[in-house]
Design a protein around this motif. Structure first.
Motif, PDB file in Angstrom:
ATOM      1  N   GLY A 188      -5.160   5.775   6.814  1.00 48.69           N
ATOM      2  CA  GLY A 188      -5.879   5.641   5.552  1.00 48.69           C
ATOM      3  C   GLY A 188      -6.962   6.673   5.381  1.00 48.69           C
ATOM      4  O   GLY A 188      -6.892   7.768   5.924  1.00 48.69           O
ATOM      5  N   THR A 189      -7.981   6.306   4.603  1.00 53.23           N
ATOM      6  CA  THR A 189      -9.057   7.240   4.267  1.00 53.23           C
ATOM      7  C   THR A 189     -10.408   6.606   4.568  1.00 53.23           C
ATOM      8  O   THR A 189     -10.619   5.438   4.255  1.00 53.23           O
ATOM      9  N   HIS A 226      -7.051  -5.213  -0.821  1.00 52.18           N
ATOM     10  CA  HIS A 226      -6.643  -3.820  -0.654  1.00 52.18           C
ATOM     11  C   HIS A 226      -6.990  -3.276   0.724  1.00 52.18           C
ATOM     12  O   HIS A 226      -6.923  -2.083   0.962  1.00 52.18           O
ATOM     13  N   ASN A 284      -4.245   2.396   4.685  1.00 48.13           N
ATOM     14  CA  ASN A 284      -2.926   2.722   4.139  1.00 48.13           C
ATOM     15  C   ASN A 284      -2.954   3.422   2.794  1.00 48.13           C
ATOM     16  O   ASN A 284      -2.097   3.217   1.950  1.00 48.13           O
ATOM     17  N   ARG A 285      -3.969   4.223   2.588  1.00 45.13           N
ATOM     18  CA  ARG A 285      -4.007   5.002   1.356  1.00 45.13           C
ATOM     19  C   ARG A 285      -4.742   6.302   1.620  1.00 45.13           C
ATOM     20  O   ARG A 285      -5.847   6.300   2.148  1.00 45.13           O
ATOM     21  N   GLU A 286      -4.099   7.412   1.265  1.00 45.00           N
ATOM     22  CA  GLU A 286      -4.747   8.714   1.377  1.00 45.00           C
ATOM     23  C   GLU A 286      -5.109   9.179  -0.020  1.00 45.00           C
ATOM     24  O   GLU A 286      -4.251   9.295  -0.879  1.00 45.00           O
ATOM     25  N   GLU A 323      -8.581  11.908  -7.257  1.00 39.66           N
ATOM     26  CA  GLU A 323      -9.440  10.786  -6.873  1.00 39.66           C
ATOM     27  C   GLU A 323     -10.714  11.282  -6.182  1.00 39.66           C
ATOM     28  O   GLU A 323     -11.804  10.758  -6.401  1.00 39.66           O
TER      29      GLU A 323
END
Ligand SMILES: [Zn+2]
Length: 159
Positions: A17-18, A43, A66-68, A73
């Motif tokens: 993820g980030t 989330h 689980n998000r890049e 963005e």
């Protein structure tokens, strides 16, 4: 290890993820709004607020599993947290670490504060575009009506 370091490491590591670090203190929730993550728990978002930081005094940290985040963005994040750093994590390892940089021109989710601006027309709204006048603190100027929008105006839109 100093005491300071320890408290910074308290939030759990994420697998993928980030991590957005060095967010201006108390702006983490604005970031979640920008990224359209209204409900942190569903989330898999971890937020740490008002953590002590050697570099910027007090800071917030946001971890998104689980998000890049993509470029667009990150540009939005830069409007709220111009000193933030971004860490992309894969398999518990930081594969990319970057300082956020506000670009010279931004197509933004913020609105022009001039109610008569063409971007605020109800019938045929145009996507707002802003020229960045100052990067820290962020000040932008509407590409269409030239209205100046300062940091306070930007922040207000996310409260
Ligand atoms: Zn405008």
């Amino acid at each position: 290890m100093t005491k300071n370091k320890k408290s910074e490491l308290k939030i759990k590591a994420i697998e993928n993820g980030t991590v957005i670090d060095h967010i201006t203190a108390n702006k983490a929730l604005h970031i979640l709004k920008i990224l359209d993550l209204p409900d942190a728990e569903t989330h898999n978002v971890t937020v740490a607020m008002n953590v002590s930081s050697a570099e910027i005094g007090r800071k917030d940290i946001v971890k998104i599993e689980n998000r890049e985040l993509d470029h667009k963005e990150l540009n939005q994040v830069a409007l709220i947290a111009p000193k933030a750093t971004i860490n992309i994590i894969r398999n518990y390892e930081t594969i990319k670490k970057d300082k956020i940089i506000l670009p010279d021109k931004i197509t933004s989710i913020i609105k022009c504060t001039n109610p008569k601006c063409i971007t605020n027309y109800e019938n045929e709204p145009i996507t707002p575009i802003f020229n960045v006048i100052n990067k820290y603190p962020p000040v932008v100027r509407c590409h269409y009506c030239e209205k100046l929008i300062n940091t306070e105006d930007i922040d207000k839109q996310f409260e």
